[in-house]
Motif scaffolding. Structure first.
Motif, short mmCIF file in Angstrom:
data_model
loop_
_atom_site.label_atom_id
_atom_site.label_comp_id
_atom_site.label_asym_id
_atom_site.label_seq_id
_atom_site.Cartn_x
_atom_site.Cartn_y
_atom_site.Cartn_z
N PHE A 106 84.18 44.13 36.40
CA PHE A 106 83.41 43.34 35.44
C PHE A 106 84.30 42.82 34.32
O PHE A 106 84.18 41.65 33.90
CB PHE A 106 82.25 44.16 34.88
N TYR A 107 85.19 43.66 33.82
CA TYR A 107 86.10 43.20 32.77
C TYR A 107 86.94 42.03 33.26
O TYR A 107 87.17 41.06 32.52
CB TYR A 107 87.01 44.35 32.33
N ALA A 108 87.41 42.10 34.50
CA ALA A 108 88.23 41.02 35.06
C ALA A 108 87.46 39.71 35.10
O ALA A 108 88.05 38.62 34.97
CB ALA A 108 88.72 41.40 36.46
N LEU A 109 86.15 39.80 35.28
CA LEU A 109 85.31 38.60 35.35
C LEU A 109 84.82 38.13 33.98
O LEU A 109 84.03 37.21 33.88
CB LEU A 109 84.10 38.87 36.26
N GLY A 110 85.32 38.79 32.93
CA GLY A 110 84.95 38.37 31.59
C GLY A 110 83.66 38.96 31.08
O GLY A 110 83.08 38.47 30.11
N ILE A 111 83.18 40.03 31.74
CA ILE A 111 81.94 40.69 31.34
C ILE A 111 82.27 42.08 30.81
O ILE A 111 82.93 42.87 31.50
CB ILE A 111 80.98 40.81 32.54
N THR A 112 81.84 42.39 29.60
CA THR A 112 82.06 43.72 29.04
C THR A 112 80.88 44.61 29.43
O THR A 112 79.76 44.44 28.93
CB THR A 112 82.17 43.67 27.51
N PRO A 113 81.10 45.57 30.36
CA PRO A 113 79.98 46.38 30.83
C PRO A 113 79.77 47.63 29.97
O PRO A 113 80.71 48.18 29.40
CB PRO A 113 80.44 46.78 32.24
N PRO A 133 75.72 43.23 22.11
CA PRO A 133 77.01 43.25 21.42
C PRO A 133 77.94 44.39 21.84
O PRO A 133 79.15 44.25 21.86
CB PRO A 133 76.60 43.38 19.94
N GLY A 134 77.37 45.53 22.19
CA GLY A 134 78.21 46.67 22.56
C GLY A 134 78.58 46.73 24.02
O GLY A 134 79.21 47.70 24.46
N GLY A 135 78.21 45.75 24.78
CA GLY A 135 78.46 45.77 26.22
C GLY A 135 77.16 45.61 26.98
O GLY A 135 76.10 46.06 26.55
N VAL A 136 77.25 44.97 28.13
CA VAL A 136 76.06 44.70 28.93
C VAL A 136 75.69 45.93 29.76
O VAL A 136 76.52 46.42 30.54
CB VAL A 136 76.30 43.50 29.88
N PRO A 137 74.48 46.49 29.59
CA PRO A 137 74.09 47.66 30.38
C PRO A 137 74.11 47.37 31.88
O PRO A 137 73.62 46.34 32.34
CB PRO A 137 72.66 47.95 29.90
N VAL A 138 74.70 48.29 32.63
CA VAL A 138 74.81 48.16 34.09
C VAL A 138 74.14 49.38 34.72
O VAL A 138 74.49 50.52 34.39
CB VAL A 138 76.28 48.08 34.55
N GLN A 139 73.19 49.14 35.59
CA GLN A 139 72.49 50.22 36.27
C GLN A 139 72.89 50.25 37.74
O GLN A 139 72.81 49.23 38.43
CB GLN A 139 70.98 50.05 36.14
N VAL A 140 73.31 51.44 38.22
CA VAL A 140 73.70 51.60 39.62
C VAL A 140 73.10 52.89 40.17
O VAL A 140 72.55 53.71 39.42
CB VAL A 140 75.24 51.64 39.78
N ALA A 141 73.25 53.10 41.47
CA ALA A 141 72.76 54.31 42.11
C ALA A 141 73.59 55.52 41.67
O ALA A 141 74.78 55.40 41.36
CB ALA A 141 72.82 54.16 43.63
N LYS A 142 72.95 56.69 41.65
CA LYS A 142 73.66 57.92 41.27
C LYS A 142 74.85 58.19 42.19
O LYS A 142 75.86 58.76 41.77
CB LYS A 142 72.69 59.11 41.30
N GLU A 143 74.73 57.77 43.43
CA GLU A 143 75.84 57.98 44.38
C GLU A 143 77.11 57.31 43.90
O GLU A 143 78.22 57.85 44.03
CB GLU A 143 75.45 57.43 45.76
N LEU A 144 76.98 56.13 43.33
CA LEU A 144 78.15 55.43 42.80
C LEU A 144 78.60 56.06 41.48
O LEU A 144 79.79 56.20 41.23
CB LEU A 144 77.83 53.95 42.60
#
Length: 205
Positions: free
Chosen positions: A185-192, A160-171
């Motif tokens: 992600f917001y543009a694609l309709g996904i709340t990250p 409900p609070g947004g979909v967790p997104v995991q990326v590399a520390k470099e990013l």
């Protein structure tokens, strides 16, 4: 000309629309993403005749073929203008609903990167997460610029609070790129839910 021949002619016409747009609106490094995408899409739509049973289905399938080709031509025109014309900063452009988007920033006064966010094939997923690719292209006009790509893992299930997104520390540490990932992600309709935005010192631990 029978129905099969007519449908094949439509497929060839749709490909001609795509190829004409590619020749008119040259997008350099983005073609690595866009050209395979439109051809796979047109091939898939071109095979629908085999399962078409009614006149309404035929009307829907031919319309999808025609609008897909026309939409691709319009998209390339927009992306070309985003980079080469003076106008308000462009938004993220949706290539495919929910799975593929591009933001090509204006390069009129200074070079700026182009961003590509796309969902990878399901075969790339891991248990409990979907796999995405976020690519940053420094020189989008150069067809040889393959960009810098990062894998983004998005948790499955309800969040409900947004979909967790995991990326590399470099990013995470490149704040401008990390922010663009969120906008994509917001543009694609996904709340990250991007942890480093809410915990600015997370990348230093």
């Amino acid at each position: 000309m029978d129905l099969v021949d007519s449908y094949q002619a439509l497929c060839r016409g749709a490909l001609l629309v795509a190829e004409s747009a590619e020749d008119a609106y040259r997008l350099g490094a983005l073609d690595r993403f866009l050209k395979p995408w439109i051809r796979e899409r047109l091939d898939r739509l071109g095979s629908l005749l085999e399962s078409c049973d009614t006149r309404r289905e035929l009307a829907e399938d031919t319309r999808r073929l025609a609008t897909t080709a026309a939409g691709y031509s319009h998209l390339r025109n927009e992306l070309f203008s985003d980079v080469h014309h003076t106008r308000p900063e462009p938004p993220w452009r949706i290539v495919e609903t929910g799975t593929f988007a591009i933001r090509a920033q204006s390069g009129v006064l200074l070079e700026q990167p182009t961003f590509v966010l796309r969902r990878l094939a399901a075969a790339a997923d891991v248990p409990g997460a979907a796999t995405w690719e976020f690519t940053v292209i420094d020189n989008p006009s150069d067809a040889g610029d393959t960009g810098t790509s990062f894998v983004a893992m998005i948790s499955n299930g309800d969040h409900p609070g947004g979909v967790p997104v995991q990326v590399a520390k470099e990013l995470e540490t490149n704040r401008a790129w990390y922010q663009q990932l969120g906008h994509g992600f917001y543009a694609l309709g996904i709340t990250p839910f991007l942890p480093a935005i809410y915990d600015p010192d997370r990348h230093r631990k």
